[in-house]
Design a protein around this motif. Structure first.
Motif, PDB file in Angstrom:
ATOM      1  N   TYR A  52      59.345  77.433  75.011  1.00 15.11           N
ATOM      2  CA  TYR A  52      60.284  77.793  73.960  1.00 15.11           C
ATOM      3  C   TYR A  52      60.959  76.556  73.367  1.00 15.11           C
ATOM      4  N   GLY A  53      61.022  76.526  72.038  1.00 15.87           N
ATOM      5  CA  GLY A  53      61.659  75.409  71.363  1.00 15.87           C
ATOM      6  C   GLY A  53      61.283  75.361  69.901  1.00 15.87           C
ATOM      7  N   TYR A  54      61.573  74.218  69.291  1.00 16.76           N
ATOM      8  CA  TYR A  54      61.230  73.991  67.889  1.00 16.76           C
ATOM      9  C   TYR A  54      60.249  72.825  67.823  1.00 16.76           C
ATOM     10  N   TYR A  55      59.132  73.017  67.125  1.00 15.40           N
ATOM     11  CA  TYR A  55      58.057  72.043  67.024  1.00 15.40           C
ATOM     12  C   TYR A  55      57.898  71.628  65.566  1.00 15.40           C
ATOM     13  N   GLU A  56      57.757  70.327  65.338  1.00 16.11           N
ATOM     14  CA  GLU A  56      57.646  69.855  63.956  1.00 16.11           C
ATOM     15  C   GLU A  56      56.650  68.707  63.875  1.00 16.11           C
ATOM     16  N   ILE A  57      55.802  68.766  62.854  1.00 12.56           N
ATOM     17  CA  ILE A  57      54.849  67.696  62.583  1.00 12.56           C
ATOM     18  C   ILE A  57      54.936  67.337  61.105  1.00 12.56           C
ATOM     19  N   ARG A  58      54.939  66.043  60.816  1.00 11.26           N
ATOM     20  CA  ARG A  58      54.857  65.565  59.436  1.00 11.26           C
ATOM     21  C   ARG A  58      53.497  64.903  59.292  1.00 11.26           C
ATOM     22  N   CYS A  59      52.684  65.451  58.390  1.00  7.62           N
ATOM     23  CA  CYS A  59      51.313  64.967  58.303  1.00  7.62           C
ATOM     24  C   CYS A  59      50.751  65.166  56.903  1.00  7.62           C
ATOM     25  N   MET A  60      49.600  64.550  56.680  1.00 10.98           N
ATOM     26  CA  MET A  60      48.867  64.672  55.425  1.00 10.98           C
ATOM     27  C   MET A  60      47.453  65.122  55.765  1.00 10.98           C
ATOM     28  N   LEU A  61      46.962  66.130  55.075  1.00 16.62           N
ATOM     29  CA  LEU A  61      45.685  66.756  55.406  1.00 16.62           C
ATOM     30  C   LEU A  61      44.594  66.280  54.450  1.00 16.62           C
ATOM     31  N   ASN A  62      44.091  65.073  54.694  1.00 19.55           N
ATOM     32  CA  ASN A  62      43.074  64.506  53.814  1.00 19.55           C
ATOM     33  C   ASN A  62      41.678  64.909  54.269  1.00 19.55           C
ATOM     34  N   SER A  63      41.447  66.213  54.304  1.00 17.36           N
ATOM     35  CA  SER A  63      40.120  66.735  54.628  1.00 17.36           C
ATOM     36  C   SER A  63      39.701  67.650  53.489  1.00 17.36           C
ATOM     37  N   ASN A  64      38.617  67.274  52.832  1.00 19.18           N
ATOM     38  CA  ASN A  64      38.274  67.874  51.544  1.00 19.18           C
ATOM     39  C   ASN A  64      37.224  68.972  51.590  1.00 19.18           C
ATOM     40  N   GLY A  65      36.548  69.160  52.707  1.00 17.29           N
ATOM     41  CA  GLY A  65      35.485  70.148  52.763  1.00 17.29           C
ATOM     42  C   GLY A  65      35.937  71.461  53.371  1.00 17.29           C
ATOM     43  N   LYS A  66      35.163  72.519  53.118  1.00 12.75           N
ATOM     44  CA  LYS A  66      35.516  73.849  53.611  1.00 12.75           C
ATOM     45  C   LYS A  66      35.310  73.996  55.119  1.00 12.75           C
ATOM     46  N   GLU A 132      51.840  77.631  46.648  1.00 13.92           N
ATOM     47  CA  GLU A 132      51.437  77.285  45.295  1.00 13.92           C
ATOM     48  C   GLU A 132      52.016  75.925  44.888  1.00 13.92           C
ATOM     49  N   ASN A 133      51.239  75.185  44.117  1.00 20.84           N
ATOM     50  CA  ASN A 133      51.683  73.925  43.516  1.00 20.84           C
ATOM     51  C   ASN A 133      52.099  72.886  44.553  1.00 20.84           C
ATOM     52  N   ILE A 134      51.437  72.890  45.715  1.00 20.67           N
ATOM     53  CA  ILE A 134      51.687  71.893  46.748  1.00 20.67           C
ATOM     54  C   ILE A 134      50.386  71.169  47.046  1.00 20.67           C
ATOM     55  N   ASN A 135      50.434  69.834  47.010  1.00 23.65           N
ATOM     56  CA  ASN A 135      49.262  69.011  47.272  1.00 23.65           C
ATOM     57  C   ASN A 135      49.305  68.552  48.727  1.00 23.65           C
ATOM     58  N   PHE A 136      48.469  69.126  49.571  1.00 23.65           N
ATOM     59  CA  PHE A 136      48.444  68.735  50.976  1.00 23.65           C
ATOM     60  C   PHE A 136      47.545  67.533  51.226  1.00 23.65           C
ATOM     61  N   ILE A 137      46.598  67.273  50.335  1.00 22.46           N
ATOM     62  CA  ILE A 137      45.607  66.237  50.581  1.00 22.46           C
ATOM     63  C   ILE A 137      46.173  64.843  50.369  1.00 22.46           C
ATOM     64  N   ASN A 138      47.006  64.636  49.385  1.00 17.19           N
ATOM     65  CA  ASN A 138      47.495  63.298  49.061  1.00 17.19           C
ATOM     66  C   ASN A 138      48.986  63.117  49.297  1.00 17.19           C
ATOM     67  N   GLU A 139      49.629  64.090  49.951  1.00 14.67           N
ATOM     68  CA  GLU A 139      51.064  64.006  50.179  1.00 14.67           C
ATOM     69  C   GLU A 139      51.392  64.445  51.601  1.00 14.67           C
ATOM     70  N   PHE A 140      52.437  63.814  52.182  1.00 17.86           N
ATOM     71  CA  PHE A 140      52.938  64.243  53.470  1.00 17.86           C
ATOM     72  C   PHE A 140      53.789  65.496  53.316  1.00 17.86           C
ATOM     73  N   HIS A 141      53.656  66.406  54.275  1.00 17.02           N
ATOM     74  CA  HIS A 141      54.503  67.598  54.341  1.00 17.02           C
ATOM     75  C   HIS A 141      54.895  67.839  55.794  1.00 17.02           C
ATOM     76  N   THR A 142      56.004  68.555  55.966  1.00 16.62           N
ATOM     77  CA  THR A 142      56.538  68.835  57.293  1.00 16.62           C
ATOM     78  C   THR A 142      56.318  70.303  57.626  1.00 16.62           C
ATOM     79  N   PHE A 143      55.686  70.543  58.771  1.00 18.40           N
ATOM     80  CA  PHE A 143      55.406  71.894  59.243  1.00 18.40           C
ATOM     81  C   PHE A 143      56.241  72.148  60.490  1.00 18.40           C
ATOM     82  N   GLY A 144      57.039  73.223  60.481  1.00 18.84           N
ATOM     83  CA  GLY A 144      57.903  73.542  61.603  1.00 18.84           C
ATOM     84  C   GLY A 144      57.573  74.897  62.201  1.00 18.84           C
ATOM     85  N   TYR A 145      57.838  75.024  63.503  1.00 19.76           N
ATOM     86  CA  TYR A 145      57.486  76.243  64.229  1.00 19.76           C
ATOM     87  C   TYR A 145      58.553  76.482  65.280  1.00 19.76           C
TER      88      TYR A 145
END
Length: 249
Positions: A52-66, A132-145
């Motif tokens: 139990y807790g709060y988990y956070e990652i700041r990352c960029m997803l530069n993976s272009n294939g399906k 919508e309107n979020i670029n994950f490939i060329n920008e860092f974003h923070t994902f929290g859980y």
């Protein structure tokens, strides 16, 4: 090793980029033996001591294939005595699994509860979120859980985008993993590996991973008759977490 995907996790595919970022890299080579033509990267905890807790990652997803599936998740088992013989649960909380479909990332977040040999596989949530309107490939974003008893909350860049209550949320410690996963192929590699031919290099770039424990002294609010159950709502983010592990900076 990732079964049935023609891929293999390799330590050479995990490295620092010189700017304090951790890189998980995938690449393709048709000449590799045993049909493991794709190598990719992952990190996982040595012990199953994340709960139990709060988990956070700041990352960029530069993976272009399906076929790529960058993911942040916990997994593991616990002994039970509820079947005819001693058995165990397999639990998995997927903080997110990101799928490029067809050109925008879909964040899939799941809770698995599986009793081995007892023919029970419960899914507490199968959630698909397409920002919508979020670029994950060329920008860092923070994902929290946020993971508390019977409750899960999902965050993107500090904003809650979903939450739910479920009896299937894991109640025991699990292993923590981040990986640039590979999905089962729709056709032979390198199909669906995207751009960057001939080696099809793709990346998951990680700035940091932070983990906060849930304080045992949290004041809880009881919620009844929600999804046919009674749950404790700890309402803990930004108030009652203690930071215990800043894994990567």
């Amino acid at each position: 090793y990732t079964p049935n995907t023609g891929s293999l996790y390799k330590t050479d595919n995990v490295y620092l980029d010189g700017s304090s970022n951790l890189i998980l890299q995938s690449d393709f080579n048709a000449a590799r033996p045993n049909n493991k033509t794709i190598h990719t990267g992952a990190i996982t905890s040595v012990d199953h001591d994340y709960s139990y807790g709060y988990y956070e990652i700041r990352c960029m997803l530069n993976s272009n294939g399906k076929r790529f599936m960058p993911a942040f998740w916990v997994w593991g088992g616990a002994i039970i005595e509820t079947c005819d013989t001693p058995d165990y649960y397999y639990n998995e909380n997927d903080f997110f699994e990101a799928f490029l479909d067809p050109s925008t990332y879909n964040l899939s977040s799941n809770v698995h509860n599986f009793v081995v040999d007892c023919n029970t596989n419960n899914w507490g949530k199968i959630h698909d979120y397409r920002p919508e309107n979020i670029n994950f490939i060329n920008e860092f974003h923070t994902f929290g859980y946020e993971w508390t008893p019977n409750k899960i909350i999902y965050y993107l860049d500090g904003v809650c985008y979903d939450y739910f209550y479920s009896q299937y949320v894991a109640s025991h410690p699990l292993y923590l993993t981040v990986d640039l996963g590979i999905r089962n192929p729709w056709s032979a590699a390198p199909a669906d590996l995207g751009i960057n031919s001939p080696d099809y290099k793709n990346f998951m770039t990680i700035d940091y991973i932070k983990v906060y424990n849930l304080k045992s002294s949290c004041i809880d609010e009881t919620i009844s008759n929600f999804n046919s159950g009674t749950y404790n709502n700890y309402s803990v983010k930004n108030n009652n977490f203690t930071k215990t592990n800043n894994i990567l900076i």
